[in-house]
Design a protein around this motif. Structure first.
Motif, mmCIF file in Angstrom:
data_model
loop_
_atom_site.group_PDB
_atom_site.id
_atom_site.type_symbol
_atom_site.label_atom_id
_atom_site.label_comp_id
_atom_site.label_asym_id
_atom_site.label_seq_id
_atom_site.Cartn_x
_atom_site.Cartn_y
_atom_site.Cartn_z
ATOM 1 N N ALA A 305 0.818 -1.218 0.000
ATOM 2 C CA ALA A 305 0.000 0.000 0.000
ATOM 3 C C ALA A 305 0.845 1.259 0.000
ATOM 4 O O ALA A 305 0.423 2.294 -0.488
ATOM 5 N N GLY A 306 2.063 1.177 0.565
ATOM 6 C CA GLY A 306 2.956 2.336 0.534
ATOM 7 C C GLY A 306 3.875 2.345 -0.664
ATOM 8 O O GLY A 306 4.731 3.197 -0.784
ATOM 9 N N ASP A 307 3.696 1.377 -1.563
ATOM 10 C CA ASP A 307 4.550 1.295 -2.742
ATOM 11 C C ASP A 307 4.197 2.385 -3.736
ATOM 12 O O ASP A 307 3.065 2.880 -3.768
ATOM 13 N N LEU A 308 5.203 2.766 -4.561
ATOM 14 C CA LEU A 308 4.921 3.724 -5.628
ATOM 15 C C LEU A 308 4.004 3.129 -6.685
ATOM 16 O O LEU A 308 3.291 3.849 -7.365
ATOM 17 N N ARG A 309 4.042 1.816 -6.822
ATOM 18 C CA ARG A 309 3.228 1.167 -7.846
ATOM 19 C C ARG A 309 1.833 0.927 -7.289
ATOM 20 O O ARG A 309 1.514 -0.139 -6.790
ATOM 21 N N ARG A 310 0.999 1.920 -7.321
ATOM 22 C CA ARG A 310 -0.340 1.828 -6.761
ATOM 23 C C ARG A 310 -1.353 1.635 -7.871
ATOM 24 O O ARG A 310 -1.180 2.066 -8.995
ATOM 25 N N ARG A 311 -2.448 0.975 -7.501
ATOM 26 C CA ARG A 311 -3.554 0.796 -8.434
ATOM 27 C C ARG A 311 -4.816 1.338 -7.793
ATOM 28 O O ARG A 311 -4.858 1.596 -6.587
ATOM 29 N N SER A 312 -5.833 1.472 -8.578
ATOM 30 C CA SER A 312 -7.161 1.803 -8.055
ATOM 31 C C SER A 312 -8.147 0.794 -8.641
ATOM 32 O O SER A 312 -7.887 0.183 -9.678
ATOM 33 N N CYS A 313 -9.240 0.628 -7.953
ATOM 34 C CA CYS A 313 -10.249 -0.338 -8.418
ATOM 35 C C CYS A 313 -11.634 0.256 -8.225
ATOM 36 O O CYS A 313 -11.848 1.106 -7.363
ATOM 37 N N TYR A 347 -11.687 3.069 -5.476
ATOM 38 C CA TYR A 347 -10.957 2.988 -4.211
ATOM 39 C C TYR A 347 -9.456 3.059 -4.517
ATOM 40 O O TYR A 347 -8.985 2.428 -5.478
ATOM 41 N N PRO A 348 -8.661 3.793 -3.714
ATOM 42 C CA PRO A 348 -7.225 3.957 -4.012
ATOM 43 C C PRO A 348 -6.393 2.755 -3.578
ATOM 44 O O PRO A 348 -5.496 2.854 -2.741
ATOM 45 N N GLY A 349 -6.688 1.613 -4.119
ATOM 46 C CA GLY A 349 -5.953 0.406 -3.797
ATOM 47 C C GLY A 349 -6.370 -0.716 -4.726
ATOM 48 O O GLY A 349 -7.262 -0.558 -5.569
ATOM 49 N N GLU A 350 -5.762 -1.857 -4.577
ATOM 50 C CA GLU A 350 -6.106 -2.988 -5.410
ATOM 51 C C GLU A 350 -7.418 -3.602 -4.943
ATOM 52 O O GLU A 350 -7.859 -3.400 -3.804
ATOM 53 N N ALA A 351 -8.021 -4.404 -5.836
ATOM 54 C CA ALA A 351 -9.307 -5.019 -5.508
ATOM 55 C C ALA A 351 -9.185 -5.934 -4.294
ATOM 56 O O ALA A 351 -10.104 -6.014 -3.461
ATOM 57 N N ALA A 429 -3.483 1.640 5.625
ATOM 58 C CA ALA A 429 -2.326 1.409 4.754
ATOM 59 C C ALA A 429 -2.544 1.996 3.376
ATOM 60 O O ALA A 429 -1.580 2.371 2.685
ATOM 61 N N ALA A 430 -3.789 2.085 2.925
ATOM 62 C CA ALA A 430 -4.105 2.658 1.616
ATOM 63 C C ALA A 430 -4.374 4.157 1.685
ATOM 64 O O ALA A 430 -4.744 4.762 0.683
ATOM 65 N N GLY A 431 -4.209 4.768 2.846
ATOM 66 C CA GLY A 431 -4.464 6.195 2.989
ATOM 67 C C GLY A 431 -5.908 6.530 3.291
ATOM 68 O O GLY A 431 -6.292 7.691 3.246
ATOM 69 N N ALA A 432 -6.725 5.529 3.585
ATOM 70 C CA ALA A 432 -8.139 5.750 3.899
ATOM 71 C C ALA A 432 -8.325 5.794 5.415
ATOM 72 O O ALA A 432 -7.426 5.430 6.188
ATOM 73 N N GLN A 433 -9.508 6.224 5.840
ATOM 74 C CA GLN A 433 -9.845 6.285 7.261
ATOM 75 C C GLN A 433 -11.140 5.511 7.495
ATOM 76 O O GLN A 433 -12.070 5.571 6.674
ATOM 77 N N LEU A 444 -24.780 -0.513 13.732
ATOM 78 C CA LEU A 444 -23.473 0.092 13.545
ATOM 79 C C LEU A 444 -23.378 0.724 12.149
ATOM 80 O O LEU A 444 -23.898 0.182 11.182
ATOM 81 N N ARG A 445 -22.710 1.845 12.089
ATOM 82 C CA ARG A 445 -22.389 2.494 10.805
ATOM 83 C C ARG A 445 -20.880 2.613 10.709
ATOM 84 O O ARG A 445 -20.236 3.198 11.592
ATOM 85 N N ALA A 446 -20.313 2.024 9.674
ATOM 86 C CA ALA A 446 -18.880 2.106 9.414
ATOM 87 C C ALA A 446 -18.668 3.003 8.191
ATOM 88 O O ALA A 446 -19.184 2.706 7.111
ATOM 89 N N ASP A 447 -17.925 4.097 8.370
ATOM 90 C CA ASP A 447 -17.642 5.036 7.279
ATOM 91 C C ASP A 447 -16.198 4.864 6.832
ATOM 92 O O ASP A 447 -15.257 5.064 7.621
ATOM 93 N N LEU A 448 -16.029 4.492 5.573
ATOM 94 C CA LEU A 448 -14.713 4.347 4.959
ATOM 95 C C LEU A 448 -14.518 5.517 4.004
ATOM 96 O O LEU A 448 -15.250 5.662 3.028
ATOM 97 N N ARG A 449 -13.532 6.396 4.280
ATOM 98 C CA ARG A 449 -13.301 7.571 3.447
ATOM 99 C C ARG A 449 -11.838 7.597 3.019
ATOM 100 O O ARG A 449 -10.960 7.156 3.744
ATOM 101 N N TRP A 450 -11.615 8.147 1.814
ATOM 102 C CA TRP A 450 -10.244 8.254 1.296
ATOM 103 C C TRP A 450 -10.096 9.578 0.556
ATOM 104 O O TRP A 450 -11.080 10.204 0.153
ATOM 105 N N PRO A 451 -8.859 10.042 0.354
ATOM 106 C CA PRO A 451 -8.651 11.342 -0.317
ATOM 107 C C PRO A 451 -9.209 11.314 -1.734
ATOM 108 O O PRO A 451 -9.147 10.297 -2.428
ATOM 109 N N GLY A 452 -9.779 12.430 -2.142
ATOM 110 C CA GLY A 452 -10.327 12.545 -3.496
ATOM 111 C C GLY A 452 -9.244 12.775 -4.513
ATOM 112 O O GLY A 452 -8.091 13.078 -4.200
ATOM 113 N N GLY A 453 -9.621 12.701 -5.821
ATOM 114 C CA GLY A 453 -8.692 12.967 -6.927
ATOM 115 C C GLY A 453 -7.808 11.806 -7.242
ATOM 116 O O GLY A 453 -6.871 11.926 -7.971
#
Length: 453
Positions: A305-313, A347-351, A429-433, A444-453
């Motif tokens: 997840a901290g690698d430069l070679r990142r993917r999105s899905c 999502y800013p990570g692999e599937a 690890a993927a930069g999400a919260q 229960l409500r679970a909110d998964l958020r990540w940076p836009g763009g």
């Protein structure tokens, strides 16, 4: 363009240097013009002085005379800007333009004087109307040999005419320099743009590496950039090797613990009839260790997840696949599953990472929901995200705080109880919260958020 932009700073520096160079060039051209005008004026005045010297004569009383008037009408116009004067001792002969005044050659500021009897001198003096004059004085001797009479022929021109020529030159020079500044600045801007082209290509190639389309940077760069590219490729290779070693080490550790855990579980079952309390304690510790093993494996799987070679899905296919799987699990087919996620949400990570996070959240919701589990897309201050809600009993604030410390909270349900903690680790690890709260459904409500763009 940002203030810390290299292109902006280079452009401003180039524009400042061009402006300074053109200002200095303008000053130099003006100085050169002044000297050329003075030289041309002195040359013309000296030519006129020679012409007057050829026409001057002496009367019987020693008064100088001029055989013929000069053709320039400024000599005949009072204060016309062009003047001549012949001195013969105390006698003066002067042009009509001087009117009733004369050139005071005795008070002249001598700037240059030649040597020899016939040398001319160039002088500055005051004019008849208060202006400044540039004058040429040429000595002359006439008369029979042995009884020559010394004369001085002076021709002067008002410097205001030179100033007018200088002003005309400046009126033409300033717009020309401004136009030249614009052209040179645009040319320098184009040059800077072209010079920084390799860095734009490098940025695009880095984005390709970051998105996973490339494994390494190409080497078709200029010599000045190639060492940087080589260092980045070495860094990528070193990081890849380090990640592989980290994954392998974590996987080896986790798999190595599975056999002892299986032995402990078998001992707990064998000890149960003789000592139920001891068996329960052994089983509990084995489950806790199993949870830690699962958590270590999950971290190893997303170590990139901290690698430069990142993917999105895309989120929607992963969510629908997980729901289809969970429907086949116990109590899953009796629940109402709602998926409201647009196809464009990414999502800013692999599937696999998203499945790790969302799978744990949905599995937890399946265990605790009464009738409904809902997955919806959210947006908060430009940050995209997902919300997973259920209509179960929910969690207390202390239980939510316990998740952050890696504690198990759902003792009454099967499993290790580390699913939500694992989901939080993978998300961060993927930069999400990952945040928890009370759902409007009651659970229960679970909110998964990540940076836009």
């Amino acid at each position: 363009m940002r203030r810390d932009s290299l292109r902006l700073r280079l452009g401003l520096a180039a524009a400042a240097l061009i402006a300074l160079a053109l200002v200095l060039a303008g000053i130099g051209l003006t100085v050169i013009l002044d000297r050329v005008l003075d030289a041309r004026t002195v040359e013309d005045l000296d030519r006129t002085a020679k012409l007057i010297a050829g026409r001057v004569g002496l009367g019987p009383d020693g008064v100088p005379t001029l055989s013929r008037d000069l053709p320039d009408p400024r000599f005949a116009t009072p204060y016309g800007g062009l003047y001549w004067q012949v001195e013969a001792g105390s006698h003066l002969l002067r042009s009509r333009s001087l009117w009733d005044k004369s050139l005071d050659l005795g008070s002249l500021d001598l700037r240059h004087a030649g040597t020899g009897a016939q040398a001319a001198a160039t002088l500055d003096t005051a004019g008849p109307d208060g202006g400044r004059l540039i004058a040429v004085v040429r000595p002359l001797q006439i008369g029979a040999q042995g009884s020559e009479t010394a004369l001085r022929v002076a021709v002067a021109e008002d410097r205001r005419s030179l100033a007018a020529s200088r002003a005309t030159f400046l009126r033409l020079l300033v717009p020309a320099l401004v136009a030249l500044f614009v052209v040179l600045t645009l040319a320098m801007g184009l040059f800077v743009h072209r010079a920084l082209g390799p860095f734009r290509v490098l940025q695009a190639e880095l984005l390709a590496v970051h998105s996973g389309r490339r494994a390494r940077l190409p080497e078709h760069f200029p010599d000045e950039v190639r060492p940087l590219v080589a260092d980045l490729n070495r860094l990528l290779d070193a990081q890849e090797r380090a990640l592989i070693r980290a994954r392998d080490a974590a996987a080896d550790m986790a798999h190595g613990l599975k056999t002892p855990l299986a032995v402990l579980d078998a001992l707990a079952r064998r000890t149960g009839p003789a000592d139920p309390a001891l068996a329960a304690e052994i089983a509990e510790q084995a489950r806790a260790m199993g949870g830690q093993v699962e958590r270590a494996l999950a971290r190893a799987r997303v170590a990139a997840a901290g690698d430069l070679r990142r993917r999105s899905c895309r989120v929607a296919p992963v969510a629908e696949r997980l729901v289809a799987t969970l429907r086949r699990l116990p109590e899953g087919d009796s629940l109402e599953w709602t998926v409201a996620v647009p196809e464009t949400l990414a999502y800013p990570g692999e599937a696999g990472e998203l499945m790790e996070v969302l799978g744990n959240l949905l599995d937890n919701a399946r265990k605790w929901a009464h009738r409904t589990v809902r997955i919806t897309a959210t947006s908060d201050a430009g940050r995209p995200g997902l919300a997973v809600e259920d209509d179960g009993p929910g969690m207390s604030a202390s239980a939510i705080a316990g998740i952050g410390r890696g504690q198990r909270w759902d003792e009454s349900r099967p499993g290790t109880g580390f699913g939500i903690a694992i989901a939080r680790d993978v998300a961060e690890a993927a930069g999400a919260q990952l945040e928890f709260g009370r759902s409007e459904l009651g659970g229960l409500r679970a909110d998964l958020r990540w940076p836009g763009g």
